[in-house]
Write an enzyme that holds these catalytic residues in place. Structure first.
Site, mmCIF file in Angstrom:
data_model
loop_
_atom_site.group_PDB
_atom_site.id
_atom_site.type_symbol
_atom_site.label_atom_id
_atom_site.label_comp_id
_atom_site.label_asym_id
_atom_site.label_seq_id
_atom_site.Cartn_x
_atom_site.Cartn_y
_atom_site.Cartn_z
ATOM 1 C CE LYS A 70 -13.764 6.075 -49.811
ATOM 2 N NZ LYS A 70 -14.075 7.442 -50.292
ATOM 3 C CB SER A 145 -13.690 9.737 -47.466
ATOM 4 O OG SER A 145 -13.974 9.570 -48.856
ATOM 5 C CB SER A 169 -12.697 11.737 -50.970
ATOM 6 O OG SER A 169 -13.451 12.424 -50.017
#
Length: 445
Positions: A70, A145, A169
């Site tokens: 990420k 996210s 997330s």
């Protein structure tokens, strides 16, 4: 599901090839999941892996396993974009410890992944790179996210990916995209080299298509911290399901399909005895989370926000602004309330070893059906375990909508506009009981 103690397969232990890079690049483009291909780093580590093999050294635990990162987590030599136009494009001078640990175990980083700007939003709808596309069905919300990491795993482009989880997330995108998503016990995995959202709740987590690979990766990134928790008296149920109890009170009318997972576990007691206590906890948690997250996120961003507020994504800017006038004295009171709640909540485990909950409050929502209540429904069952700090695992259920990333209709919901979407549950364990939870999960279904 594979055994949680399983090591990578022989095929996975061989160094990565050019086909893997090409597949990641293809999936990254198709699903808007990649912010940068990390080919130089991957090539260097692949060469190292080949040299080790050719010199007769035994394979490491994740030898040659490709993984994605990420893009709020530092990888040396590459910018950390945070999914934002408000950033420096200078390459990171060092990798985050979680990345270093995976590389030391033989894993190979192949891409940085698209995400909700600065990790601030559970729906995943705002990134400077545009939103990620759900490999299961483009009409379905990916959640956030850590949208891009989930998508690369869901598309079968990588078997493993790193994300971050502050209110769900990792686990919520995993539920929306039909893969495993794990949030470890708060504090067990280092968050150095990871851009923060709310340090009181931030946790590095994992996505995987196989529970054995996820378990190995957790052991690697947790390192000595996980060993310390394991030695602190947390029950170890890795050998069998004998004498275990699981509370299913929060499943409600969704219990029937989820309980199929438990049918083959020997000597397992299924209970709903803790229902009222769990319900009360859910109600008590949200105000504490809201205040602390708003305050801490504003403190993280206030200097940059003062200079470049107009360059943030509109929804993210609104969230940051909402924390502007919160006072430090009240923040300290809320931290005290958080500590008290974490201590009080441990009573839940007086009568049970695990909790089984829905992953989401309702089905995976379509992008065109998102409304003002969608975010709360996504976080209903994930956020509480960030607040409490307990380990939690999203487990995809068999059925319509669980995809393979092909992007074409194939009878199981991939790219067909299947209305049901993926289905998932969440398994929750005692704080520090991460290995126990993963070992128990390996025996489900």
């Amino acid at each position: 599901m594979t055994d949680g103690q399983e090591q990578p397969t022989t095929e996975q232990a061989h160094p990565m090839d050019e086909h893997t890079i090409a597949e990641v690049e293809r999936a990254g483009t198709q699903f808007n999941a990649v912010t940068a291909m990390t080919v130089d780093r991957a090539d260097a580590l692949t060469a190292e892996s080949i040299d080790r093999r050719d010199s007769g050294q035994p394979p490491r635990r994740l030898e040659g396993v490709p993984f994605a990162i990420k893009d709020v987590i530092d990888l040396v030599g590459y910018p950390t974009t945070m999914g934002s136009a408000v950033r420096s494009d200078a390459p990171a001078t060092a990798s985050a410890p979680v990345v270093d640990r995976l590389e030391a175990a033989g894993a190979i980083p192949v891409a940085k992944t698209n995400c909700q700007e600065y990790s601030y939003g559970i729906l995943g709808e705002e990134s400077a790179f545009g939103r990620v596309i759900n490999p299961v069905d483009p009409a379905l919300c990916t959640a956030g996210s850590s949208s891009g990491s989930a998508a690369l795993v869901a598309a079968n482009a990588v078997p493993l990916a790193l994300g971050t989880d502050t209110a769900g997330s990792v686990r919520v995108p995993a539920a929306c995209q039909g893969v495993f998503g794990f949030k470890p016990t708060f504090g067990v995995v280092p968050v150095d080299g990871v851009f923060p959202l709310s340090p009181a709740f931030d946790t590095v987590g994992l996505f995987a298509s196989d529970l054995g690979v996820l378990t190995t990766a957790f052991d690697v990134i947790a390192g000595a911290g996980s060993e310390a928790h394991a030695a602190a008296g947390v029950p170890d149920g890795s050998a069998s399901g004998i004498g275990r109890t699981i509370d299913v009170s929060l499943l409600g009318d969704r219990a029937n399909r989820a309980l199929d997972l438990l049918a083959e576990v020997p000597n397992l007691t299924i209970t709903s005895a803790n229902g009222p206590t769990l319900g009360e906890l859910l109600d008590d948690l949200a105000p504490i989370y809201d205040f602390i997250r708003l305050y801490e996120a504003y403190e993280v961003h206030k200097d940059l926000f003062a200079e470049r507020a107009a360059d943030y994504q509109p929804g993210v800017a609104k969230k940051i602004e909402a924390g502007r006038d919160l006072g430090e004295a009240e923040y300290r009171k809320q931290l005290d309330a958080l500590a008290e709640l974490r201590e009080r909540s441990l009573s839940v485990f007086g009568a049970t070893d695990f909790l089984l909950t829905p992953a989401l409050d309702g089905p995976v929502v379509r992008w065109d059906e998102i409304d003002s209540g969608s975010a709360a429904k996504f976080m209903r069952y994930s956020m509480p375990f960030n607040v409490l700090g307990w380990p939690a695992l999203t487990i995809p259920l068999p059925g319509a909508g669980v995809g393979n990333g092909a992007g074409v209709g194939n009878g199981n919901g991939v790219g067909t506009g299947a209305s049901s979407g993926p289905r998932a549950v969440q398994l929750v364990g005692r704080p520090g009981g991460d290995r126990d939870l993963l070992a128990f999960a390996s025996r489900l279904g």
